[in-house]
Design a protein around this motif. Structure first.
Motif, short mmCIF file in Angstrom:
data_model
loop_
_atom_site.label_atom_id
_atom_site.label_comp_id
_atom_site.label_asym_id
_atom_site.label_seq_id
_atom_site.Cartn_x
_atom_site.Cartn_y
_atom_site.Cartn_z
N TYR A 1 72.79 45.26 14.62
CA TYR A 1 73.87 46.14 15.08
C TYR A 1 73.91 46.21 16.60
CZ TYR A 1 74.68 48.23 10.42
OH TYR A 1 74.99 48.45 9.10
N HIS B 1 76.23 54.09 12.75
CA HIS B 1 75.33 54.02 11.59
C HIS B 1 74.46 55.28 11.49
CE1 HIS B 1 72.60 52.41 8.63
NE2 HIS B 1 71.58 52.46 9.46
N PRO C 1 71.18 46.44 9.94
CA PRO C 1 70.93 47.27 11.13
C PRO C 1 70.20 46.57 12.27
CG PRO C 1 70.57 48.57 9.15
CD PRO C 1 70.82 47.16 8.70
N GLY D 1 76.91 52.79 1.65
CA GLY D 1 76.37 52.43 2.95
C GLY D 1 77.27 51.47 3.70
N PRO D 2 77.13 51.43 5.05
CA PRO D 2 77.96 50.53 5.86
C PRO D 2 77.54 49.08 5.67
CG PRO D 2 76.29 51.59 7.21
CD PRO D 2 76.19 52.21 5.85
N ARG E 1 77.70 50.27 17.30
CA ARG E 1 77.67 50.32 15.84
C ARG E 1 76.43 51.05 15.34
NH1 ARG E 1 77.97 45.48 11.59
NH2 ARG E 1 78.64 46.67 9.78
N SER F 1 84.13 52.74 14.54
CA SER F 1 82.76 52.45 14.09
C SER F 1 82.10 51.34 14.88
CB SER F 1 82.80 52.04 12.61
OG SER F 1 83.47 50.80 12.46
#
Length: 512
Positions: free
Chosen positions: A190, A198, A187, A182-183, A194, A208
């Motif tokens: 974000y 995602h 979240p 996973g990034p 981004r 990204s």
């Protein structure tokens, strides 16, 4: 750096990173106790062997062997020099588990600090200016933090300075890819660009968005939450909230959500939350502007709920909760100080003690040995004092009928662990490694202990032999050395209602 001393070896017995005992030595560092744990690492209070008097540090040990996040943290911290970024003091690998050692920060998370002291608009403006300066220093070396959020900012208890922590998701120009599941990041913080990456809404090969402009947006969300006690768009359903963010819509301004927010500060937060990256200011611009604006910012508290009796509810429940948290903050800080003082005493006594003679003499001990024994006794008393303070905090909580803890932050706003945060939901016990291993416990006394509360005992406490006791849910005999065994249960005594002073911490509403 110690890279390969234990690489490939099995971790012996109870030596897994998540459960190391006080006294364990990790390369050049001796652990004094576990501080907190996150999804990817465990933070311990530690000192450097042979340099104990230099003070405490934070040793973060990865949960998994070869975890690249700590290498990222080392790489970025080694490039940044700023008073609001913890100093890197060492790093290495221990049985294949990476670790990083940084300056110790005795503090609380930004969101908890807000609850404890209800800061003024001027205090928040100053704090955000300092954070912007720290991020500007990160960006100046070609780096990006990539996980800016309230839980990764600690406010130091000593002077109120904010410290930007947890650089495990960070990057810099030329850094190797971070190959993890996973990034990186959280979240809820974000930026729109981004968030699109995602959700796999970008074309192949597109950037990204996890760069300096994303850090700026993350600071905007952090500031919004600090000023309003909520996240942007929380009045909307989750799916609608996501759509608004993807479209680049702006939330309601902070001063519209909370009238206590200064309008000028609210306007800067909205600039940080601009939809397009190029529309957001640089961190240097933010740091300079807010540094100048703080002198003209009002000093009135941001929130009315601490001073408005109509909103406190029956029995001043919020005030009671704050007093409880303040008590635990002080107890945990003094416990850490006692651990460090005890270790300094122990190490000094060990260095000054004469070597044992063979055979052992029955004559009176040498003056130096008597001095060493005295220091060891004082060190042990420091540990016992720390234990008593934390048990006292627990007793005050139960005896004051404190309401249930406030709901935890959204689970999505989690996943990393800071380097010095002071956790508050439950007090920790300062137990030496020897007592943890022995597990003998104490026999239940036939009469109350000195200073112990007597009946009537309020639940969950029970009366035993004229004193009030509370069962330790997670323990059964044999008990740890600071607990008492009775009828196949382990118990702690409930002390009297006295509370330690909190003069050097933010005042509670009832003390103003």
């Amino acid at each position: 750096m110690h890279r390969r001393q234990h690489q490939g070896e099995e971790v012996p017995g109870r030596m897994h990173p998540t459960g190391l005992e006080a006294g364990t030595q990790v390369e050049d560092w001796r652990l004094l106790g576990r501080h907190e744990a996150g999804s990817f690492g465990v933070v311990y209070l530690a000192v450097r062997v042979g340099a104990e008097a230099a003070g405490p540090c934070a040793l973060k040990l990865a949960r998994a062997r070869g975890d690249a996040r700590l290498s990222r943290e080392v790489g970025l911290l080694g490039r940044v020099r700023h008073p609001n970024v913890p100093r890197l003091q060492g790093h290495g690998e221990w049985y294949g588990f990476p670790y990083v050692v940084t300056e110790w920060v005795e503090g609380v998370s930004l969101s908890r600090w807000t609850r404890l002291c209800n800061p003024s608009g001027r205090q928040v403006t100053r704090l955000l200016a300092k954070l912007a300066g720290a991020l500007a220093a990160v960006h100046a070396v070609g780096g990006a933090h990539r996980d800016i959020k309230s839980e990764n900012v600690l406010v130091r208890l000593e002077d109120g300075e904010p410290m930007l922590t947890d650089f495990g998701a960070g990057t810099w120009e030329g850094a190797a890819p971070l190959t993890v599941n996973g990034p990186p990041g959280t979240p809820l913080y974000y930026s729109p660009e981004r968030l699109r990456a995602h959700l796999n809404l970008l074309p192949p090969g597109a950037p990204s968005g996890a760069g300096p402009a994303d850090d700026v947006y993350g600071l905007g969300v952090t500031a919004f939450r600090l000023l309003t006690d909520t996240y942007p768009f929380t009045e909307l359903e989750e799916e609608q909230r996501t759509q608004e963010r993807l479209r680049g819509r702006l939330p309601r301004a902070p001063h519209e959500v909370n009238p206590g927010v200064p309008v000028e500060l609210s306007a800067w937060v909205m600039r940080l939350l601009a939809a397009r990256p190029e529309e957001r200011p640089s961190m240097w611009q933010v740091a300079e502007a807010l540094s100048k604006a703080q002198e003209n910012t009002p000093e009135q508290p941001l929130f009315a709920w601490e001073t408005d009796p109509e909103r406190l509810g029956p029995g001043r429940r919020l005030a009671s909760r704050m007093e409880y948290e303040l008590l635990l903050v002080r107890a945990r800080a003094e416990e850490n100080q006692a651990r460090v003082a005890a270790e300094i005493e122990r190490a000094q006594a060990e260095r000054e003690a004469p070597p044992p003679s063979e055979p052992e003499s029955l004559s009176p001990p040498h003056p130096k040995e008597r001095k060493a024994r005295s220091r060891r006794a004082r060190a042990q008393q420091s540990w016992l004092a720390a234990v008593g303070l934390v048990v006292l905090a627990l007793g005050v909580w139960w005896s004051s009928e404190v309401p249930s803890p406030a709901p935890a932050d959204d689970k999505r706003d989690a996943g990393t662990v800071g380097l010095g945060d002071t956790p508050l939901p439950a007090p920790s016990r300062a137990v030496s490694s020897e007592s943890e291993r022995s597990g003998m416990g104490l026999d239940m006394p036939m009469k109350p202990l000195p200073g112990q509360r007597g009946p009537p005992c309020r639940k969950p406490a029970v009366e035993i032999y004229g004193g009030c006791w509370v069962a330790i849910e997670e323990q059964s005999p044999p008990c740890s050395d600071d607990a008492y065994a009775w009828k196949n249960r382990c118990y702690w005594p409930i002390r009297g209602p006295q509370k330690p002073a909190t003069s050097d911490l933010p005042e509670s509403p009832g003390e103003r």
